[in-house]
Write an enzyme that holds these catalytic residues in place. Structure first.
Site: not given
Ligand code: BGC
Ligand code: BGC
Length: 600
Positions: A320, A517
């Site tokens: 991830d 998140e």
């Molecule tokens: C998330 C994932 C996601 C990835 C790409 C991560 O922060 O935990 O669920 O697919 O970012 O955006």
């Molecule tokens: C991205 C997301 C990712 C996240 C993780 C963002 O800047 O756009 O896709 O999941 O960072 O921290």
């Protein structure tokens, strides 16, 4: 003395050369191995395994390493770096669309430009391009925005879930994107986690059953390759992370620790992944959680023994966002540890140059074996072939008409109707009569598509009041449903003129602002003072009060719910607010059931 000085100068020089070494890709585009037009790996008649072995045998170490990196597309410094570094995979982070505008055609052109660059490499291996189309292709303007998985879970209707995923895949494929970072198969035991809404809830069996349906919807096709590649995540156990254990100072749960026995981990969290693999999942994304203190991406037992060994998983394991680099003080050590633990592709997601040189060094030092390198690349290539990347016709502008089509909106509407959960209904309040004389409607979520859609819409965190979504708000749905004679008054804050006569019904639509998140980790998900005030004011001018809650998870309303006549959980319904109105007014029954327990 002079000799020692000279020697140490040379030593430092060599060291510096080594550290700053600009890693140069081999310039051998005219080499024989690049010129074989009739190469077996390009022959779609051959089996995937034959094609993989043929291709692997042609690859240099440099090219193999390039296949293992997954880069956020905005961190590509110059387009030609894709060929220069033989980059194997790109992603759009949340909301990361084309530079010019967010139109579907611009997306298609952006992806084509990246793919054209990959075609300039010796072996012309197509890029895998990934995106979080977690409730429809909702980064793209005009895409159909479906309910988030919590809402889909409330429908408990596997066939519907399959159709939602299928529609999502069609919209993705139209833009040339064939890899969806979905479904989320976390089994959520703590609704304070900001990822709760991305999931099918807290029941392992339901998560499994609906997860499998979703995977079939994305992948199944009549072409011999997947419509779109599914990507169950986040392996494993994130739904049991403990509050307050996050490694990240901004978060509470996300990136936290799990304390479970092996048997509990298997019973609660492994089942959905095991079923997903049995039903064809080919990519698994590893969680940033730690289990009993070990970060999952660094855990060979989880990745190699259980996933690839016991479950017989032959696809590839992707880390991830920045997940790999959290396991050790240096990137070199992190890569060595996690690749040896079983990570095949690294969502760095930024630095590709230093990934390439660290990996080269690790292989040269024997810290990562050639066998491990080949195993990782073989898995990635296998999935690229299975996804038809070498064979499928290019997506064309004509195909874009499927995005936001009437058919897809009809599926979204059905999903919204079936996901509404009736939490309370006294005084025979619901269903409401369509011919009700006077209605008052209030609340910050009543006329707000951004709140209906939640996080992972247009932007990573979603947008409160997003005006770019094509759809119907709950207020608009109500107005379209009631009889022509019904008077509907709307005021967001519940400031209605006191006319003396009470409205027959007050409907207040309240809930959560969009988040995603760790930013959604919340010690006590509940209603805001503004929401409570709108409810109070609306109640004061209505004979009966209906509270509709637009949220990604259960909210704590126990202190007030007794004063409300009816309560509806709408989850994050997305574009089709009319589906909420349909059940409020009895045009369709309430059939949704709770994905999480909710004591009102
Ligand atoms: C998330 C994932 C996601 C990835 C790409 C991560 O922060 O935990 O669920 O697919 O970012 O955006
Ligand atoms: C991205 C997301 C990712 C996240 C993780 C963002 O800047 O756009 O896709 O999941 O960072 O921290």
């Amino acid at each position: 003395m002079i000799i020692i000085l000279a020697l140490s100068t040379i030593a430092i020089g060599v060291l510096l050369l080594f550290v700053n070494r600009e890693v140069l890709p081999p310039k051998d585009l005219t080499a024989e191995r690049c010129e074989q037009e009739n190469a077996p790996y390009l022959n779609s008649e051959l089996s995937v395994e034959e094609r993989v072995e043929d291709l692997l045998a042609r690859m240099t170490e440099w090219e193999k390493i390039g296949q293992m990196v997954l880069i956020e597309k905005n961190s590509i410094r110059t387009l030609s770096d894709i060929q220069r570094y033989n980059i194997g995979a790109l992603l759009s982070g949340g909301g990361a669309g084309p530079k010019i505008n967010n139109e579907p055609l611009s997306w298609l052109q952006m992806i084509s430009t990246f793919q054209a660059e990959a075609q300039k490499t010796c072996l012309k291996i197509p890029l895998l391009y990934g995106i979080d189309a977690v409730h429809g292709h909702a980064n793209v303007l005009g895409a159909t925005v479906f309910p988030h998985l919590t809402g889909l879970s409330a429908t408990n209707d596997a066939d519907l879930v399959r159709r939602v995923a299928e529609a999502t895949a069609e919209e993705m494929a139209a833009t040339g994107i064939y890899w969806n970072f979905a479904p989320n198969l976390d089994v959520v035991k703590d609704i304070r986690w900001g990822k709760a809404f991305e999931t099918f809830g807290s029941d392992t069996a339901r998560v499994s059953r609906l997860g499998v349906a979703y995977i079939h919807g994305l992948q199944d096709s009549s072409t011999g390759y997947y419509k779109v590649l599914a990507n169950p995540k986040h392996y494993i156990g994130g739904g049991s992370m403990e509050y307050g254990t996050s490694r990240n100072e901004d978060f509470q749960i996300e990136e936290g620790n799990i304390t479970l026995t092996d048997a509990e981990m298997r019973r609660i969290h492994l089942v959905p992944f095991a079923n997903a693999i049995d039903e064809g999942a080919r990519v698994i994304m590893v969680s940033t959680a730690s289990w009993n203190g070990i970060i999952n991406a660094a855990n060979p037992y989880l990745l190699t023994d259980v996933l690839k060994g016991e479950l017989g998983f032959t696809g590839f394991v992707v880390s991830d966002w920045y997940g790999v680099y959290q396991v050790a003080p240096t990137r070199y050590e992190s890569l060595v540890t996690t690749i040896n633990a079983g990570i095949d592709m690294v969502m760095t997601p930024f630095e590709y140059k230093d990934f390439m040189s660290n990996m080269q060094q690790a292989v040269a030092n024997g810290d990562i074996s050639n066998e491990r390198l080949d195993d990782a690349v073989r898995r990635i290539l296998r999935v690229k072939f299975e996804t038809g990347l070498f064979d499928r016709p290019e997506a064309t502008p004509e195909g874009l008409s499927v995005i936001g089509s009437a058919e897809h909106h009809t599926i979204a509407l059905e999903a919204v109707r079936k996901s509404q959960v009736l939490l309370k209904n006294t005084k025979a309040t619901l269903p409401l009569p369509v011919s009700v004389k006077k209605l008052v409607v209030s609340g910050a979520s009543a006329n707000n598509l951004g709140r209906q859609a939640g996080g992972w819409t247009s932007e990573w965190q979603g947008i409160d009041g997003d005006t770019s979504i094509t759809g119907t708000t709950i207020l608009e749905g109500i107005k379209e449903t009631v009889s022509a004679d019904t008077i509907v008054e709307y005021n967001q804050n519940g400031d209605f003129a006191a006319s003396g006569e009470l409205a027959d019904i007050g409907i207040v639509v309240v809930g959560e602002k969009p988040y995603a998140e760790g930013w959604g980790d919340n010690p006590n998900p509940s209603l805001s003072p503004e929401d409570l005030s709108a409810i109070e004011k609306t109640k004061a001018v209505s004979k009966k009060l209906v509270v509709v809650i637009v949220s990604g998870r259960p909210l704590d309303i126990s202190a007030y719910s007794e004063d409300w006549d009816a309560i509806v959980a709408s989850w994050l319904p997305g574009a089709e607010g009319g589906g909420v109105a349909d059940v409020l007014f009895g045009l369709h029954p309430f059939i949704g059931t709770l994905p999480f327990s909710w004591e009102i």
